[in-house]
Design a protein around this motif. Structure first.
Motif, PDB file in Angstrom:
ATOM      1  N   ALA A 293       0.786  -1.115  -0.015  1.00 12.49           N
ATOM      2  CA  ALA A 293       0.095   0.035   0.121  1.00 12.49           C
ATOM      3  C   ALA A 293       0.933   1.312  -0.071  1.00 12.49           C
ATOM      4  CB  ALA A 293      -1.007   0.021   1.408  1.00 12.49           C
ATOM      5  N   LEU A 294       1.922   1.292   0.691  1.00 12.66           N
ATOM      6  CA  LEU A 294       2.741   2.397   0.952  1.00 12.66           C
ATOM      7  C   LEU A 294       3.543   2.713  -0.485  1.00 12.66           C
ATOM      8  CD1 LEU A 294       4.395   1.971   4.297  1.00 12.66           C
ATOM      9  CD2 LEU A 294       2.643   3.474   3.706  1.00 12.66           C
ATOM     10  N   GLU A 295       4.015   1.405  -0.918  1.00  9.07           N
ATOM     11  CA  GLU A 295       4.678   1.488  -2.402  1.00  9.07           C
ATOM     12  C   GLU A 295       3.870   2.309  -3.486  1.00  9.07           C
ATOM     13  OE1 GLU A 295       7.536  -2.133  -1.239  1.00  9.07           O
ATOM     14  OE2 GLU A 295       5.975  -2.364  -2.575  1.00  9.07           O
ATOM     15  N   ALA A 296       2.606   1.644  -3.430  1.00 14.83           N
ATOM     16  CA  ALA A 296       1.751   2.255  -4.567  1.00 14.83           C
ATOM     17  C   ALA A 296       1.345   3.925  -4.360  1.00 14.83           C
ATOM     18  CB  ALA A 296       0.405   1.480  -4.505  1.00 14.83           C
ATOM     19  N   MET A 297       1.167   4.141  -3.083  1.00 14.69           N
ATOM     20  CA  MET A 297       0.997   5.462  -2.736  1.00 14.69           C
ATOM     21  C   MET A 297       2.140   6.485  -3.124  1.00 14.69           C
ATOM     22  SD  MET A 297      -1.379   5.257   0.903  1.00 14.69           S
ATOM     23  CE  MET A 297      -1.781   6.950   1.125  1.00 14.69           C
ATOM     24  N   ALA A 298       3.375   5.988  -2.620  1.00 12.81           N
ATOM     25  CA  ALA A 298       4.598   6.602  -3.226  1.00 12.81           C
ATOM     26  C   ALA A 298       4.784   6.780  -4.770  1.00 12.81           C
ATOM     27  CB  ALA A 298       5.848   6.038  -2.572  1.00 12.81           C
ATOM     28  N   SER A 299       4.141   5.670  -5.251  1.00 12.25           N
ATOM     29  CA  SER A 299       4.412   5.634  -6.728  1.00 12.25           C
ATOM     30  C   SER A 299       3.098   6.530  -7.626  1.00 12.25           C
ATOM     31  CB  SER A 299       4.253   4.170  -7.274  1.00 12.25           C
ATOM     32  OG  SER A 299       5.231   3.476  -6.724  1.00 12.25           O
ATOM     33  N   GLY A 300       2.462   7.189  -6.757  1.00 12.60           N
ATOM     34  CA  GLY A 300       1.072   8.123  -7.310  1.00 12.60           C
ATOM     35  C   GLY A 300       0.076   7.134  -7.642  1.00 12.60           C
ATOM     36  N   CYS A 301      -0.012   5.974  -7.076  1.00  7.48           N
ATOM     37  CA  CYS A 301      -1.315   5.146  -7.416  1.00  7.48           C
ATOM     38  C   CYS A 301      -2.372   5.726  -6.486  1.00  7.48           C
ATOM     39  CB  CYS A 301      -1.049   3.675  -7.602  1.00  7.48           C
ATOM     40  SG  CYS A 301       0.246   2.832  -8.490  1.00  7.48           S
ATOM     41  N   ALA A 302      -3.724   5.512  -7.132  1.00  6.70           N
ATOM     42  CA  ALA A 302      -4.894   5.900  -6.184  1.00  6.70           C
ATOM     43  C   ALA A 302      -5.028   4.668  -5.585  1.00  6.70           C
ATOM     44  CB  ALA A 302      -6.130   6.228  -7.108  1.00  6.70           C
ATOM     45  N   LEU A 303      -5.150   4.469  -4.390  1.00  2.00           N
ATOM     46  CA  LEU A 303      -5.471   3.414  -3.558  1.00  2.00           C
ATOM     47  C   LEU A 303      -6.693   2.978  -3.107  1.00  2.00           C
ATOM     48  CD1 LEU A 303      -4.097   0.991  -2.185  1.00  2.00           C
ATOM     49  CD2 LEU A 303      -3.577   2.361   0.000  1.00  2.00           C
ATOM     50  N   ILE A 304      -7.499   1.711  -3.394  1.00  2.00           N
ATOM     51  CA  ILE A 304      -8.717   1.456  -2.661  1.00  2.00           C
ATOM     52  C   ILE A 304      -8.347   0.274  -1.983  1.00  2.00           C
ATOM     53  CG2 ILE A 304     -11.039   0.426  -3.476  1.00  2.00           C
ATOM     54  CD1 ILE A 304     -10.695   1.935  -6.223  1.00  2.00           C
ATOM     55  N   ALA A 305      -8.845   0.187  -0.552  1.00  2.00           N
ATOM     56  CA  ALA A 305      -8.554  -0.851   0.261  1.00  2.00           C
ATOM     57  C   ALA A 305      -9.588  -1.164   1.487  1.00  2.00           C
ATOM     58  CB  ALA A 305      -7.295  -0.268   1.283  1.00  2.00           C
ATOM     59  N   SER A 306      -9.471  -1.890   1.809  1.00  2.00           N
ATOM     60  CA  SER A 306     -10.734  -2.557   2.881  1.00  2.00           C
ATOM     61  C   SER A 306     -10.351  -1.929   4.079  1.00  2.00           C
ATOM     62  CB  SER A 306     -10.619  -4.192   3.149  1.00  2.00           C
ATOM     63  OG  SER A 306     -10.821  -4.775   1.695  1.00  2.00           O
ATOM     64  N   THR A 307     -11.381  -1.657   4.924  1.00  2.00           N
ATOM     65  CA  THR A 307     -11.147  -1.314   6.386  1.00  2.00           C
ATOM     66  C   THR A 307     -11.043  -2.177   7.303  1.00  2.00           C
ATOM     67  OG1 THR A 307     -13.617  -1.408   6.633  1.00  2.00           O
ATOM     68  CG2 THR A 307     -12.938   0.816   5.789  1.00  2.00           C
ATOM     69  N   VAL A 308      -9.747  -2.707   7.332  1.00  2.00           N
ATOM     70  CA  VAL A 308      -9.111  -3.872   7.892  1.00  2.00           C
ATOM     71  C   VAL A 308      -7.838  -3.270   8.607  1.00  2.00           C
ATOM     72  CG1 VAL A 308     -10.446  -5.677   7.012  1.00  2.00           C
ATOM     73  CG2 VAL A 308      -8.234  -5.079   6.177  1.00  2.00           C
TER      74      VAL A 308
END
Length: 215
Positions: free
Chosen positions: A163-178
């Motif tokens: 998740a961190l790597e994706a955000m740092a790469s400029g990807c929009a992140l969709i994730a579960s509330t877990v």
């Protein structure tokens, strides 16, 4: 829960509890994980939260992104939400037929003895999903650079590096509330959060980003 453990598991549980009690300090990668540890091992002590971090020089938002490219990165097991993803994607494709999903991670077998990657291909359609297998760090960086969205429909997580790597790469992140994901993401500010095991909600979040590139 203690009553459900077999003899070997109870020995392991006691050894882990003794270690946690006698340690000079205990740290967890997310507050949720620390709370889980306190509950499972019946701890009455402070647990320090030290979040995972990512090297922002190694992962950056540079590069040309494909607005229709979605990426899933993780083991192909139910705990990572692949069943939920396989239900959500056909709903997305029905409204947005140009969408593409790339799946990266170690494969696994279903209880029926069929590879989970094959099940994904059959449910979603080979024209819309590509199984990449396990990627080297360099190949993963390339996919993060060109993917617009990373989906993490997990049923259980601590504080995932992906998740961190994706955000740092400029990807929009969709994730579960877990787990730590709900600590990492401020809904509609840092990403979109959806209920776990809710395929229609996951599909709605994906469609929302596909239709609104500014968001």
């Amino acid at each position: 829960p203690w009553p459900t453990l077999n003899f070997k598991e109870k020995i392991s549980w006691r050894m882990q509890r003794d270690t946690l009690i006698t340690a000079d300090g205990v740290a967890a990668v997310a507050a949720d994980t620390g709370g889980f540890a306190k509950q499972v091992w019946r701890l009455n002590r402070d647990i320090k939260t030290i979040y995972n971090a990512v090297d922002s020089q190694s992962f950056s938002p540079e590069g040309e992104k494909d607005p229709c490219q979605i990426l899933f990165s993780g083991r192909l097991i139910p705990r990572k939400g692949i069943d939920v993803l396989s239900e959500a994607m056909p709903l997305v494709i029905k409204e947005f037929p140009g969408v593409k999903l790339a799946v990266a991670g170690a494969d696994a077998m279903s209880p029926d003895g069929i590879k989970n990657s094959q099940i994904l291909l059959e449910r979603i359609g080979k024209n819309h999903v590509e199984y990449l297998g396990e990627l080297t760090p360099d190949r993963l960086k390339l996919w993060l650079k060109k993917s617009a969205i990373l989906v993490m429909p997990s049923l259980d997580e601590a504080f995932p590096m992906s998740a961190l790597e994706a955000m740092a790469s400029g990807c929009a992140l969709i994730a579960s509330t877990v787990g730590g994901l709900k600590e990492l993401i401020d809904h509609e500010k840092d990403g979109l959060l959806v209920r776990p095991a809710d395929a229609p909600a996951l599909a709605e979040a994906i469609l929302r980003l596909l239709k609104d590139r500014t968001l």
